[in-house]
Write a protein that holds these residues in place. Structure first.
Motif, PDB file in Angstrom:
ATOM      1  N   LYS A  56       0.830  -1.207   0.000  1.00  0.00           N
ATOM      2  CA  LYS A  56       0.000   0.000   0.000  1.00  0.00           C
ATOM      3  C   LYS A  56       0.860   1.252   0.000  1.00  0.00           C
ATOM      4  O   LYS A  56       0.512   2.258  -0.632  1.00  0.00           O
ATOM      5  CB  LYS A  56      -0.911  -0.014   1.235  1.00  0.00           C
ATOM      6  N   ALA A  57       1.992   1.202   0.688  1.00  0.00           N
ATOM      7  CA  ALA A  57       2.899   2.362   0.758  1.00  0.00           C
ATOM      8  C   ALA A  57       3.791   2.460  -0.468  1.00  0.00           C
ATOM      9  O   ALA A  57       4.459   3.481  -0.672  1.00  0.00           O
ATOM     10  CB  ALA A  57       3.751   2.265   2.014  1.00  0.00           C
ATOM     11  N   GLY A  58       3.818   1.410  -1.283  1.00  0.00           N
ATOM     12  CA  GLY A  58       4.641   1.418  -2.490  1.00  0.00           C
ATOM     13  C   GLY A  58       6.116   1.299  -2.209  1.00  0.00           C
ATOM     14  O   GLY A  58       6.934   1.969  -2.851  1.00  0.00           O
ATOM     15  N   MET A  59       6.466   0.441  -1.258  1.00  0.00           N
ATOM     16  CA  MET A  59       7.879   0.250  -0.908  1.00  0.00           C
ATOM     17  C   MET A  59       8.120  -1.172  -0.428  1.00  0.00           C
ATOM     18  O   MET A  59       7.156  -1.888  -0.109  1.00  0.00           O
ATOM     19  CB  MET A  59       8.296   1.259   0.165  1.00  0.00           C
ATOM     20  N   PRO A  60       9.374  -1.608  -0.374  1.00  0.00           N
ATOM     21  CA  PRO A  60       9.673  -2.958   0.096  1.00  0.00           C
ATOM     22  C   PRO A  60       9.330  -3.129   1.573  1.00  0.00           C
ATOM     23  O   PRO A  60       9.343  -2.169   2.343  1.00  0.00           O
ATOM     24  CB  PRO A  60      11.191  -3.089  -0.124  1.00  0.00           C
ATOM     25  N   LYS A  61       9.049  -4.376   1.958  1.00  0.00           N
ATOM     26  CA  LYS A  61       8.747  -4.691   3.352  1.00  0.00           C
ATOM     27  C   LYS A  61       9.899  -4.271   4.267  1.00  0.00           C
ATOM     28  O   LYS A  61       9.678  -3.797   5.388  1.00  0.00           O
ATOM     29  CB  LYS A  61       8.490  -6.188   3.492  1.00  0.00           C
ATOM     30  N   GLY A  62      11.129  -4.421   3.786  1.00  0.00           N
ATOM     31  CA  GLY A  62      12.293  -4.056   4.586  1.00  0.00           C
ATOM     32  C   GLY A  62      12.299  -2.592   4.989  1.00  0.00           C
ATOM     33  O   GLY A  62      12.773  -2.243   6.079  1.00  0.00           O
ATOM     34  N   ASN A  63      11.783  -1.732   4.111  1.00  0.00           N
ATOM     35  CA  ASN A  63      11.721  -0.300   4.440  1.00  0.00           C
ATOM     36  C   ASN A  63      10.775  -0.048   5.606  1.00  0.00           C
ATOM     37  O   ASN A  63      11.043   0.777   6.476  1.00  0.00           O
ATOM     38  CB  ASN A  63      11.255   0.506   3.233  1.00  0.00           C
ATOM     39  N   VAL A  64       9.655  -0.759   5.618  1.00  0.00           N
ATOM     40  CA  VAL A  64       8.686  -0.604   6.701  1.00  0.00           C
ATOM     41  C   VAL A  64       9.322  -1.015   8.023  1.00  0.00           C
ATOM     42  O   VAL A  64       9.223  -0.302   9.035  1.00  0.00           O
ATOM     43  CB  VAL A  64       7.419  -1.440   6.438  1.00  0.00           C
ATOM     44  N   LEU A  65       9.998  -2.165   8.014  1.00  0.00           N
ATOM     45  CA  LEU A  65      10.600  -2.671   9.242  1.00  0.00           C
ATOM     46  C   LEU A  65      11.845  -1.889   9.647  1.00  0.00           C
ATOM     47  O   LEU A  65      12.299  -1.979  10.787  1.00  0.00           O
ATOM     48  CB  LEU A  65      10.936  -4.159   9.075  1.00  0.00           C
ATOM     49  N   TYR A  66      12.402  -1.118   8.733  1.00  0.00           N
ATOM     50  CA  TYR A  66      13.526  -0.250   9.084  1.00  0.00           C
ATOM     51  C   TYR A  66      13.052   0.886   9.992  1.00  0.00           C
ATOM     52  O   TYR A  66      13.705   1.231  10.971  1.00  0.00           O
ATOM     53  CB  TYR A  66      14.167   0.314   7.811  1.00  0.00           C
ATOM     54  N   TYR A  67      11.901   1.461   9.640  1.00  0.00           N
ATOM     55  CA  TYR A  67      11.364   2.586  10.417  1.00  0.00           C
ATOM     56  C   TYR A  67      10.539   2.131  11.617  1.00  0.00           C
ATOM     57  O   TYR A  67      10.469   2.836  12.633  1.00  0.00           O
ATOM     58  CB  TYR A  67      10.510   3.476   9.513  1.00  0.00           C
ATOM     59  N   PHE A  68       9.904   0.980  11.496  1.00  0.00           N
ATOM     60  CA  PHE A  68       9.076   0.453  12.579  1.00  0.00           C
ATOM     61  C   PHE A  68       9.469  -1.009  12.787  1.00  0.00           C
ATOM     62  O   PHE A  68       9.269  -1.831  11.896  1.00  0.00           O
ATOM     63  CB  PHE A  68       7.585   0.576  12.237  1.00  0.00           C
ATOM     64  N   LYS A  69      10.009  -1.330  13.930  1.00  0.00           N
ATOM     65  CA  LYS A  69      10.649  -2.623  14.156  1.00  0.00           C
ATOM     66  C   LYS A  69       9.678  -3.805  14.133  1.00  0.00           C
ATOM     67  O   LYS A  69      10.097  -4.945  13.969  1.00  0.00           O
ATOM     68  CB  LYS A  69      11.402  -2.605  15.485  1.00  0.00           C
TER      69      LYS A  69
END
Length: 231
Positions: A56-69
């Motif tokens: 939904k955010a248009g980015m890799p899953k790793g990016n999400v977990l980088y900002y939110f653990k």
């Protein structure tokens, strides 16, 4: 950028927006939070997946977990922002303010929040209906203190005969129930009313009557000798 309807606090224009000139990292966080609000509101906490939020955010899953653990950490941030929206809506209401005008503005702002942020309202409702497993500490802490603080203003108005004798907490429950139902139960309201243009027919055309009914129900009176101090 989506339009902001009247009476909504300007600095809380959209879920996830925390600064007027964010850097790349902050913009990434904002995109994630906005996407997470939508996914959580549709799937619930248990049903939501980090992968879906990332898509939904248009980015890799790793990016999400980088900002939110973790998913829980992200969910807490989203819910806290939603709660902040609700708390900001009343503004800095003062004892010597004008009761009728203060609550009229508050109800209008809450309706604007339902209108502009329906996904956020539904997410909050889902969390509470499920027993508030993630944010119970915020409800029994931050929200409870807020209601007690604003409630003291209500009690003062009641002593002066400017507001009906009703427990302040229940006055807020009435306002929240009426204003948030337009977002939380949009499908039901649209089906019953047959509205073709929900935004115009429900929010624009009916909002004034809703506000008037709440003001009358709370027995609010205009104190001609005072002025409202609001944010």
């Amino acid at each position: 950028m989506e339009a902001r309807h009247a009476n909504e606090p300007a600095r809380l224009d959209r879920i996830g927006t925390t600064t007027s000139n964010p850097g790349v990292g902050e913009r990434q966080r904002e995109r994630i939070i906005r996407a997470a609000t939508v996914v959580f509101s549709r799937k619930g906490y248990d049903g939501a997946r980090v992968e879906a939020i990332a898509r939904k955010a248009g980015m890799p899953k790793g990016n999400v977990l980088y900002y939110f653990k973790s998913k829980k950490a992200l969910y807490r941030v989203v819910i806290k922002q939603v709660l902040s929206l609700w708390l900001e809506a009343l503004g800095n209401v003062a004892v010597d303010g004008n009761p009728e005008e203060a609550i009229r503005q508050y109800v209008n702002r809450k309706l604007a929040l339902s209108r502009n942020h329906p996904e956020a309202s539904r997410l909050f409702a889902m969390e509470v209906i499920s027993g508030a497993p993630i944010i119970n500490d915020h409800l029994s802490g931050e929200l409870r203190r807020w209601v007690e603080e604003k409630g003291r203003v209500f009690k003062k108005w009641q002593e002066e005969g400017l507001m009906a004798k009703i427990d302040p907490a229940h006055a807020f429950f009435m306002i929240w129930a009426v204003t948030q139902t337009y977002a939380d139960f949009e499908a039901q309201i649209q089906a019953v009313t047959g509205a073709k243009d929900y935004d115009q027919e429900i929010y624009s055309d009916a909002a004034g009557e809703v506000v008037d009914a709440l003001v009358r129900g709370l027995g609010l009176k205009r104190d001609q000798g005072s002025s409202l101090q609001s944010a």
